[in-house]
Design an enzyme around this catalytic site. Structure first.
Site, mmCIF file in Angstrom:
data_model
loop_
_atom_site.group_PDB
_atom_site.id
_atom_site.type_symbol
_atom_site.label_atom_id
_atom_site.label_comp_id
_atom_site.label_asym_id
_atom_site.label_seq_id
_atom_site.Cartn_x
_atom_site.Cartn_y
_atom_site.Cartn_z
ATOM 1 C CD GLU A 1 -0.513 30.710 19.860
ATOM 2 O OE1 GLU A 1 -1.423 31.558 20.087
ATOM 3 O OE2 GLU A 1 0.428 30.516 20.652
ATOM 4 C CG HIS B 1 8.627 26.093 3.791
ATOM 5 N ND1 HIS B 1 9.508 27.001 3.243
ATOM 6 C CD2 HIS B 1 7.555 26.042 2.952
ATOM 7 C CE1 HIS B 1 8.999 27.470 2.118
ATOM 8 N NE2 HIS B 1 7.824 26.915 1.920
#
Length: 493
Positions: free
Chosen positions: A148, A385
């Site tokens: 985040e 990824h």
């Protein structure tokens, strides 16, 4: 550098003859159970380790009674060839490229946290079990908050371990706290780390194993300092986020190149062998890296030289956007070990107890038998990824959700510790709120801390900086003076 290597390697053949018995015929009567420091230097010690838990010793024993004087008359039955006797056959039969059955996967806990009563496994104590679960939860929360933070523009890059928490934490728990951790690509920045007191075991890591460092005691503040690249970052802000390192915890700094760590790991393992160290190397690698030539060269190198190295492959199904079905036709990674003469095992990477036991056993075999071992851990990369990737562009969202909820390693292990009476809802609530609070505080501190000085860009490579490097620093400083608005103001000059 080359001169130093040739000086060392000049006596390799002599060393192999005197100390490892490399050129001796294996002794069929030797066993690992008879291992001792005295037998370690015996010419036949290598052969005594070589055949433990394999059919090779049985074949050797049965072959020991063969009358070799008959060979000239029985050459239609077989052929003595380097590596052992090869029997003839009248059938023209090609070895199948793909076996009818896939290699089974070692498994201890089901999705309900129940152990298979038939499965034999080493029990972990309450202390270790609770710590393993707590660190898996901590890693999970850390990944969420740092991810985040990157999306908010506060750090430049991040990469999560979502869905793979059990592999890093459980494998770290199976090792010694004094083991040295080496990353995917490394350089020896602190020669003191090579002192004998640390030589229990070496490890080389990829970038999806921060759980190993977390297990060893790397603090949330230290993780935050590295991701924000401030002056408390041990890499002095010169690495990308998530490229952690710690001399104190014997963990060499991570770098990104794929598979380059593999031949280095084998070389380090062979060095330990030459020095008669009771030690081995553990090297982590992803499934994508097994498509590199370095992987195959390293397995062959390790097998031929019988280097004490454990290859631990995280097969998470995807090399960024490339699925394993487009990487190789073989049955995963585990079958490649026997092709090179390496004992191998496939383990459920979402089963923390299975990973713990497999790595614990592999390490013992590598150290005691002085031989390579390959461990393939089957798992799934639930996250993207990295923050530079959107995996929903190349794989179904339903597939991701199925693995996230149906095969979650954290949930599975929580059920197991709860069944043992070691954990409850109150413990869970306190852990999660405490970790989140610590991490948010660590980010605030790391974000406000001063950046490393500009001079640090030019240090720690040369003892005496060459003239061209001195000129580059001068040119950079002059450019900053002419264009101060184009350079960050929080970097001390």
């Amino acid at each position: 550098m080359a001169a130093a290597w040739f000086r060392r390697s000049g006596n390799i053949a002599d060393h192999l003859k005197r100390n490892t018995g490399f050129f001796f015929r294996p002794s069929p009567t030797s066993t690992v159970s008879g291992y001792s420091s005295r037998s370690r230097n015996s010419p036949t010690r290598l052969s005594s380790w070589r055949f433990e838990s394999t059919i090779a010793q049985t074949l050797l024993d049965s072959d020991s009674d063969y009358d070799y004087s008959r060979l000239q008359n029985d050459d239609h039955q077989g052929l003595d060839f380097p590596g052992g006797r090869v029997m003839f056959t009248s059938e023209m039969q090609f070895i199948p490229g793909y076996p009818p059955h896939r290699v089974p996967c070692y498994h201890v806990l089901n999705n309900n946290g129940q152990s298979n009563m038939i499965t034999t496994f080493e029990q972990v104590s309450k202390e270790i079990g609770v710590k393993m679960y707590s660190e898996m939860v901590t890693l999970q929360i850390m990944d969420t908050i740092f991810y985040e933070a990157q999306r908010q523009g506060r750090i430049s890059f991040y990469l999560t371990s979502a869905g793979e928490e059990a592999i890093a934490i459980a494998s770290a728990a199976a090792l010694s706290p004094h083991d040295i951790v080496m990353p995917q690509e490394w350089c020896l920045s602190n020669p003191n780390l090579m002192e004998e007191k640390f030589l229990t075991l070496y490890m080389r890591m990829q970038y999806r194993e921060p759980g190993v460092l977390l297990w060893r005691g790397f603090t949330l503040q230290e993780f935050a300092n590295q991701c924000f690249g401030n002056k408390a970052d041990y890499g002095k802000g010169r690495q990308m986020p998530i490229h952690y390192g710690s001399n104190k915890l014997n963990y060499f700094t991570v770098s990104s190149p794929i598979a380059t760590q593999l031949p280095q790991a084998v070389g380090a393992a062979y060095s330990l062998k030459m020095d008669n160290k009771d030690a081995c190397v553990v090297v982590y690698v992803g499934d994508g890296a097994t498509s590199e030539g370095d992987f195959h060269a390293s397995l062959n190198f390790a097998a031929v030289m019988e280097a004490p190295v454990v290859f631990l492959c995280r097969n998470n199904g995807w090399a960024i956007s490339t699925p394993v079905s487009q990487q190789f036709r073989s049955d995963g990674i585990v079958v490649r070990g026997p092709a090179y003469g390496i004992q191998s095992i496939r383990v459920d990477g979402n089963d923390a107890l299975a990973v713990y036991n497999a790595v614990h056993a592999a390490r013992q075999m590598a150290v005691l038998e002085q031989r390579p071992i390959l461990v393939e851990a089957l798992t799934y990369r639930v996250g993207h990824h990295s923050t530079s990737d959107d995996s929903t562009k190349y794989r179904p969202v339903d597939e991701i959700k199925n693995w996230e909820m149906g095969q979650n390693p954290v949930i599975r292990f929580r059920k197991w510790v709860e069944r043992n009476g070691w954990w409850n809802e109150e413990d869970e609530s306190q852990l999660r709120s405490g970790v989140r609070k610590q991490l948010l505080q660590a980010i605030q501190v790391a974000e406000k801390m001063e950046k490393p000085p500009l001079a640090d860009m030019f240090t720690d490579v040369y003892d005496v900086p060459p003239s061209i490097l001195v000129e580059q620093e001068q040119q950079l400083r002059e450019t900053i003076k002419r264009h101060p608005q184009d350079y960050p103001s929080d970097v001390p000059l």
